[in-house]
Design a protein around this motif. Structure first.
Motif, mmCIF file in Angstrom:
data_model
loop_
_atom_site.group_PDB
_atom_site.id
_atom_site.type_symbol
_atom_site.label_atom_id
_atom_site.label_comp_id
_atom_site.label_asym_id
_atom_site.label_seq_id
_atom_site.Cartn_x
_atom_site.Cartn_y
_atom_site.Cartn_z
ATOM 1 N N ARG A 56 -43.381 -16.686 10.934
ATOM 2 C CA ARG A 56 -43.982 -16.661 12.457
ATOM 3 C C ARG A 56 -44.887 -15.658 12.646
ATOM 4 O O ARG A 56 -45.879 -15.857 13.511
ATOM 5 N N ILE A 57 -44.742 -14.341 12.029
ATOM 6 C CA ILE A 57 -45.694 -13.391 12.302
ATOM 7 C C ILE A 57 -47.129 -13.778 11.722
ATOM 8 O O ILE A 57 -48.088 -13.232 12.410
ATOM 9 N N LEU A 167 -46.291 -7.225 21.130
ATOM 10 C CA LEU A 167 -44.990 -6.805 20.219
ATOM 11 C C LEU A 167 -44.384 -5.744 20.720
ATOM 12 O O LEU A 167 -45.004 -4.778 21.003
ATOM 13 N N ALA A 186 -43.104 -11.009 20.606
ATOM 14 C CA ALA A 186 -42.264 -10.893 19.461
ATOM 15 C C ALA A 186 -41.861 -9.460 19.622
ATOM 16 O O ALA A 186 -42.157 -8.706 20.383
ATOM 17 N N VAL A 217 -37.710 -16.055 18.824
ATOM 18 C CA VAL A 217 -38.472 -15.039 18.930
ATOM 19 C C VAL A 217 -38.931 -14.143 17.628
ATOM 20 O O VAL A 217 -38.185 -13.822 16.999
ATOM 21 N N PRO A 218 -39.941 -14.131 17.279
ATOM 22 C CA PRO A 218 -40.511 -13.553 16.222
ATOM 23 C C PRO A 218 -40.109 -12.054 15.922
ATOM 24 O O PRO A 218 -40.067 -11.477 17.060
#
Length: 287
Positions: A56-57, A167, A186, A217-218
């Motif tokens: 996912r990132i 992030l 994230a 959530v990543p």
């Protein structure tokens, strides 16, 4: 562990190591991906930009590897940030020591060194000048803003307007929930092993705990990760990427003093560095 390793060499080497640690089923999927990427010249060209490992990132940030350089003050400078991004990871600029004008110049320098590649800046919101540096990043439309120690709803709202991502660095579930409610895209789970602002809970416990609580959530794991084995472990624990500070700090492109790089990289039991040389003291404040 050689300090002569470049960021690019390190990323390529440990991506290979990760593949060797996959389960049989995962390895079959990986091999199938590689085979598909080799079908014809068009596929080969497309595979250059495609993630070597899809998480996912990597999908969110458009990077080849699920590896981040965290924003380490006086170390994560434009040259090292760009080296990591050029190598397929995502470098994050440390803005703590910088003024707003210096941050703007550094962002331009990164773009000159790695045109079109994803990168980010760090904003420790509790610190003086962080708000101004974050505003510069938003004005420059930086792809990723790594926030910590503060509420970043205004940053998330502004970043969203141009497709930027936020992030949020967190050390526990309450911080994570607050960050998500403030609009973070994230989370970076920072375990006790991490330098500077690590929490009381180790990465081995924190990463799977947050992955279970916030499965949508990543998640980036930080603290104690330094090679392909650690990346494999983090992925197995539920993370989508890892942030590696000390390891990238010892690469050729890092401005860290050569003597310090040698001390960190020397594995010898007589005069070298061991796991016991990681010190958690007053300079690592836990906030």
């Amino acid at each position: 562990r050689s300090v002569a390793t470049t960021a690019c060499e390190w990323c390529e080497l440990h991506h290979t190591i990760v593949a060797n640690y996959f389960s049989v089923a995962a390895r079959l999927f990986y091999n199938k991906f590689v085979a598909m990427s080799s079908r014809g010249a068009a596929s080969k060209a497309a595979s250059i930009a495609a993630p070597a490992m899809r998480t996912r990132i990597t999908t969110m940030l458009g990077c080849k590897y699920p590896l981040l350089l965290p924003g380490m003050s006086w170390i994560s400078k434009p040259e090292l940030v760009a080296a990591v991004s050029n190598a397929g990871g995502v470098g994050v600029l440390a803005t703590g020591p910088l003024t707003a004008d210096e941050t703007r110049d550094a962002i331009q320098r990164i773009r000159d060194l790695c045109p079109g590649k994803p990168f980010g800046i760090g904003a420790t919101l509790l610190m003086p000048g962080a708000k101004e540096n974050a505003e510069v990043a938003l004005d420059e439309k930086v792809p990723l803003i790594n926030v910590s120690l503060g509420k970043a709803d205004w940053i998330a709202e502004s970043a969203r307007s141009y497709g930027g991502k936020v992030l949020a660095t967190v050390t526990n579930a309450r911080h994570a929930r607050s960050a998500i409610e403030s609009g973070a895209d994230a989370l970076m789970a920072t375990g006790h092993e991490a330098a500077a602002h690590g929490g009381d809970v180790t990465s081995l416990v924190l990463v799977p705990a947050l992955a279970s609580r916030f499965p949508d959530v990543p998640l980036v794991a930080a603290g104690g990760f330094a090679d392909g084995r650690g990346l494999s472990a983090a992925l197995a624990l539920g993370a989508d990427a890892v942030a590696m500070g000390t390891r990238f700090a010892t690469t050729v492109e890092s401005p860290l003093a050569a003597s310090v790089k040698e001390a960190v990289a020397d594995p010898g039991l007589d005069g070298g560095s061991t796991e016991a040389d990681t010190v958690y003291g007053k300079n690592f404040d836990g906030i």
